[in-house]
Design a protein around this motif. Sequence first.
Motif, short mmCIF file in Angstrom:
data_model
loop_
_atom_site.label_atom_id
_atom_site.label_comp_id
_atom_site.label_asym_id
_atom_site.label_seq_id
_atom_site.Cartn_x
_atom_site.Cartn_y
_atom_site.Cartn_z
N ASP A 1 13.44 -7.85 -16.02
CA ASP A 1 14.88 -7.56 -16.03
C ASP A 1 15.53 -8.39 -17.14
OD1 ASP A 1 17.62 -7.29 -15.54
OD2 ASP A 1 17.33 -7.14 -13.37
N ASP A 2 15.92 -7.75 -18.22
CA ASP A 2 16.51 -8.46 -19.35
C ASP A 2 17.80 -9.18 -18.98
OD1 ASP A 2 14.47 -7.71 -21.04
OD2 ASP A 2 15.51 -5.93 -21.79
N ARG A 3 18.49 -8.72 -17.94
CA ARG A 3 19.72 -9.38 -17.52
C ARG A 3 19.45 -10.80 -17.03
NH1 ARG A 3 21.94 -5.87 -12.87
NH2 ARG A 3 19.72 -6.09 -12.33
N ILE A 4 18.30 -11.01 -16.39
CA ILE A 4 17.98 -12.33 -15.88
C ILE A 4 17.64 -13.27 -17.03
CG2 ILE A 4 16.36 -13.63 -14.45
CD1 ILE A 4 16.24 -11.25 -12.58
N ALA A 5 16.89 -12.77 -18.01
CA ALA A 5 16.59 -13.59 -19.19
C ALA A 5 17.88 -13.97 -19.91
CB ALA A 5 15.65 -12.84 -20.12
N ALA A 6 18.80 -13.01 -20.02
CA ALA A 6 20.08 -13.28 -20.67
C ALA A 6 20.90 -14.30 -19.89
CB ALA A 6 20.87 -11.98 -20.84
N LEU A 7 20.84 -14.22 -18.55
CA LEU A 7 21.55 -15.18 -17.71
C LEU A 7 21.03 -16.59 -17.93
CD1 LEU A 7 23.44 -15.92 -15.33
CD2 LEU A 7 21.56 -15.29 -13.78
N CYS A 8 19.70 -16.74 -17.97
CA CYS A 8 19.12 -18.07 -18.21
C CYS A 8 19.57 -18.61 -19.55
CB CYS A 8 17.59 -17.98 -18.16
SG CYS A 8 16.91 -17.64 -16.52
N THR A 9 19.58 -17.76 -20.57
CA THR A 9 20.02 -18.19 -21.90
C THR A 9 21.48 -18.63 -21.88
OG1 THR A 9 18.43 -16.71 -22.96
CG2 THR A 9 20.28 -17.47 -24.30
N GLU A 10 22.30 -17.85 -21.20
CA GLU A 10 23.74 -18.16 -21.13
C GLU A 10 23.99 -19.49 -20.44
OE1 GLU A 10 27.77 -16.33 -19.02
OE2 GLU A 10 25.99 -15.08 -19.25
N ILE A 11 23.25 -19.76 -19.37
CA ILE A 11 23.43 -21.00 -18.62
C ILE A 11 22.80 -22.18 -19.35
CG2 ILE A 11 22.73 -22.16 -16.47
CD1 ILE A 11 23.21 -19.56 -15.02
N GLY A 12 21.84 -21.90 -20.22
CA GLY A 12 21.15 -22.96 -20.93
C GLY A 12 19.91 -23.44 -20.21
N CYS A 13 19.31 -22.54 -19.41
CA CYS A 13 18.09 -22.89 -18.67
C CYS A 13 16.89 -22.27 -19.37
CB CYS A 13 18.20 -22.38 -17.24
SG CYS A 13 16.74 -22.71 -16.23
N ARG A 14 15.91 -23.09 -19.71
CA ARG A 14 14.69 -22.57 -20.33
C ARG A 14 14.00 -21.62 -19.35
NH1 ARG A 14 15.59 -27.74 -21.19
NH2 ARG A 14 15.51 -28.58 -23.31
N TYR A 15 13.30 -20.65 -19.89
CA TYR A 15 12.57 -19.73 -19.03
C TYR A 15 11.30 -19.26 -19.71
CZ TYR A 15 14.21 -15.83 -21.94
OH TYR A 15 14.44 -14.97 -23.00
N VAL A 16 10.34 -18.87 -18.88
CA VAL A 16 9.13 -18.17 -19.33
C VAL A 16 8.98 -16.96 -18.43
CG1 VAL A 16 6.62 -18.24 -19.51
CG2 VAL A 16 7.96 -20.19 -20.29
N ARG A 17 8.71 -15.81 -19.03
CA ARG A 17 8.55 -14.57 -18.28
C ARG A 17 7.07 -14.24 -18.16
NH1 ARG A 17 12.78 -10.82 -21.64
NH2 ARG A 17 12.73 -9.41 -19.83
N MET A 18 6.67 -13.86 -16.97
CA MET A 18 5.28 -13.48 -16.68
C MET A 18 5.23 -11.97 -16.57
SD MET A 18 3.12 -15.11 -13.55
CE MET A 18 1.34 -14.99 -13.44
N SER A 19 4.31 -11.34 -17.29
CA SER A 19 4.33 -9.88 -17.31
C SER A 19 2.94 -9.32 -17.60
CB SER A 19 5.32 -9.38 -18.37
OG SER A 19 5.36 -7.97 -18.41
N SER A 20 2.83 -8.01 -17.37
CA SER A 20 1.59 -7.28 -17.65
C SER A 20 1.59 -6.69 -19.05
CB SER A 20 1.40 -6.16 -16.62
OG SER A 20 1.24 -6.70 -15.34
N ALA A 21 2.60 -7.01 -19.84
CA ALA A 21 2.69 -6.56 -21.23
C ALA A 21 3.63 -7.51 -21.97
CB ALA A 21 3.22 -5.12 -21.30
N ILE A 22 3.60 -7.47 -23.29
CA ILE A 22 4.46 -8.35 -24.08
C ILE A 22 5.89 -7.86 -24.01
CG2 ILE A 22 4.92 -9.18 -26.42
CD1 ILE A 22 1.89 -8.97 -26.93
#
Length: 340
Positions: free
Chosen positions: A134-155
Amino acid sequence: MMKTNQPTINDVARLAGVSKKTVSRVINRSPLLGEDTRRRVEQVIADIAYIPNPQARALALGRNFLIGLVHDNPNAQTVMNVQQGLLEGLHGSEFELVVRPVDRASPTMLEDLTHFLERQRPFGVLLMPPISEDDRIAALCTEIGCRYVRMSSAIIDAPERMVASNDRDAVRGATDYLLAQGHRRIGLVAGPQGFRSAQERREGLEQALSAAGLTLPRSLVADGAYTFDSGIDAGARLLDQWPRPTAIFCCNDAMAAGVLHAARERGLDVPADLSIIGFDDTPIAAQIWPPLTTVRWPSVSMARAAALKLTGAASDDVTAEPSFLASSLVRRGSVAPPRG
């Protein structure tokens, strides 16, 4: 009040002949250090009994030394595997793990996650599928300033912000194995709608069939939910038709165990009457009878790499941890050539 002379990071740096930043890198196990420097700093830390102060460092950084695992995954074993990998990656560091389940179907999911990130102020989070997609969650982390790593079955993101596997290629290889055994009527127990893993794994099966001049008819597809019970129901739908499939690929091991149960209920022998392949290589795959041939999803290694990516950021290093880890076929006892 007496003042105790606790050793500081400045003392470690002075005695080791390095900068404070280098000491910080040693504490956070950055890979971008020579072994001689690392050993020298670690020896000084041991000699003077220096204990890093996570509270003081958290105050300076404006972040707690917490790594969050955010998930909405119906498979408890997968979540446990990811926790194991994260804990292995965090071992020996100042970081602790906090787990935050969310409900991706809830209309307040983003609001709930925002409150969690703002209240706990974790240093970083690992996002498990399917919410990692969900790109919205990645964007939320960026907006808040929280580092994130996404785990997925594809790049799905930049290398420093993701760990991925090759599910499609791995399932294509597993299907080729069934084809080489002589199977032509191959069924699929699909994963839940909205999971990238379910999509990638189905496409791998379909691509292998297409390369062999075959198709996957809708009658040979049964939807599952990554649970044992859904595997029983899906197995019943596939095995109660005629002609029934001679082999079934299941998008995870829990559903494969359910299909095995459904086959036994119908008096079918596995693998003589029905071959089954799963995905994940969770402990159940080696514990059921016959032992399950399955695709090993490197969830523990992926989570470990994610932890090291996240904690490496504590010393402003881009870690050399891999962003892509390959899945592989584990051959056990649930596949054989079809009868006749």
